[in-house]
Structure formats: structure tokens, C-alpha cells
Design an enzyme around this catalytic site. Structure first.
Site, PDB file in Angstrom:
ATOM      1  CB  VAL A  99       4.528   1.125   2.735  1.00 41.99           C
ATOM      2  CG1 VAL A  99       3.412   1.771   3.254  1.00 41.99           C
ATOM      3  CG2 VAL A  99       4.431   0.631   1.202  1.00 41.99           C
ATOM      4  CB  CYS A 100       4.717   2.713   7.153  1.00 39.70           C
ATOM      5  SG  CYS A 100       4.588   3.050   8.656  1.00 39.70           S
ATOM      6  CB  THR A 101       9.274   2.870   9.517  1.00 42.51           C
ATOM      7  OG1 THR A 101       8.589   1.589   9.578  1.00 42.51           O
ATOM      8  CG2 THR A 101       8.521   3.891  10.249  1.00 42.51           C
TER       9      THR A 101
END
Length: 210
Positions: A99-101
């Protein structure tokens, strides 16, 4: 089915908790928060801690690996112990996700080379450094790798993966149970929609800002 959610100092809480609340409802799921050391791990604001119940070494063969993002992701890019663990568990995992970075950690481990992937919009270009093909899609599935865009997209990723594993009906039931029916009061949830001045201000403040 073992699901390992990785924790590290200064992770973003919803990156981990959003997918946890969805994936933990899979039939037969054993969802475990893991970190280099046992005990509480603080989120990016320092105001919330999740507890790692097992160390990385104690989870050698999870079926699903999930890596959240957050400001603490940057120093983890040079964490050989974590990157080596990601490579090792990826060899036997059924699904490797982020998720995300968190996708930058998968990429730094060499797992996304030549694959389509997404991340937080400020970090998308970073994926190219590691041979990945960045895309603005909210959830990207390329083989067994499932990456989600920024923060709240982790819920979408969890539902997407739940549907693949347990079927559409199960995923729909979970969506209803958590009443995931987004109706935000503003239409500024992506850089393509938000006012330009807000986008530029946030980009300039981001650790990935140009």
C-alpha cells in the site's frame, strides 16, 4: 492462510489497518503483524502503536505479504535485513502486496522489475529507478503482485484480493459489513482532481518532491 503485515517505525496506520480489516475476514486467515523486533511499533505521527507479535524470522513462509508505506519507508530502503526477508518470503508467497510507498520497498528488493505497479502519487516516479512501470491506477495486479495507491487505496486492494481468493460474493459481503461506500465531501482525492495550488504545495513539501 498466513497473512504477514510488515511494521516499521513511522509507518502510516491506515496503510496497514485498512487492508487488515478486510483481509483478516478471509476464510481461515491468520493475520499477523510482523517486524524486526517484537512489541509496539509507532506510526508516522508517533501517536499510535501496533504490536508486532512475531519477528520477521518467525514468519518465513506467509501466504500473503503486505507492506504498508509511510515516512519511515525511506530509511528502510537500505535495511538489508528487511529487503532480504522480502525476497525470501516472496519465493514462496501466493500474493505479495503493498500500500502506498510500501511498493518502493518491494521495488528496492527487486520484486517489481519489469512489472506494472502503483504507489502514492508523489512517489510514482521513484518506481522507475528500480525497473518498475508506474501507473496511476488505484489498484494494480501484475501476476501475484498487487500494489495500491496512497493510504485509503489499501481498502480497495484488500477487497480486490479478497475477491480473487474467496470470490466476489465474499468480497461484497465484507464491503457491506465494513460499510465501505465512499461519498467524500470533497472531490480532491487525486492530483488530477485537486486544486492545482494544493497539489503543488503538497508536492513541494513531499520527501519525493521535485
Amino acid at each position: 492462510m498466513q497473512i504477514a503485515i510488515v511494521l516499521y517505525d513511522q509507518f502510516t496506520a491506515l496503510d496497514a489497518v485498512g487492508p487488515y480489516d478486510v483481509l483478516s475476514r478471509l476464510p481461515g486467515a491468520e493475520t499477523v503483524f510482523v517486524a524486526e523486533q517484537l512489541g509496539p511499533v509507532r506510526n508516522d505521527s508517533g501517536s499510535l502503536a501496533l504490536v508486532a507479535d512475531r519477528t520477521l524470522a518467525e514468519m518465513p513462509h506467509p501466504d500473503i505479504v503486505l507492506v504498508p508505506g509511510g515516512p519511515g519507508q525511506t530509511p528502510q530502503m537500505d535495511n538489508a535485513r528487511l529487503l532480504d526477508w522480502l525476497r525470501a518470503v516472496d519465493a514462496t508467497s501466493t500474493w505479495t502486496t503493498s500500500v502506498c510507498t510500501g511498493s518502493l520497498l518491494l521495488a528496492a528488493a527487486g520484486l517489481l522489475r519489469g512489472r506494472r505497479a502503483t504507489s502514492h502519487w508523489t512517489a510514482l516516479d521513484e518506481l522507475t529507478r528500480f525497473g518498475a512501470e508506474p501507473t496511476h491506477d488505484r489498484v494494480v495486479t501484475d501476476g501475484k503482485y498487487v500494489t495500491a495507491a496512497g493510504v485509503s487505496a489499501g481498502i480497495d486492494m484488500g477487497l480486490t484480493l479478497s475477491g480473487r481468493i474467496a470470490g466476489d460474493t465474499h468480497a461484497e459481503i465484507v464491503q457491506l459489513l465494513i460499510e465501505y461506500d465512499p461519498q467524500p465531501p470533497y472531490d480532491a482525492g487525486s492530483p488530477r482532481k485537486a486544486p492545482a495550488e494544493i497539489v503543488e504545495k503538497f508536492r513541494a513539501a513531499s520527501r519525493f518532491g521535485e
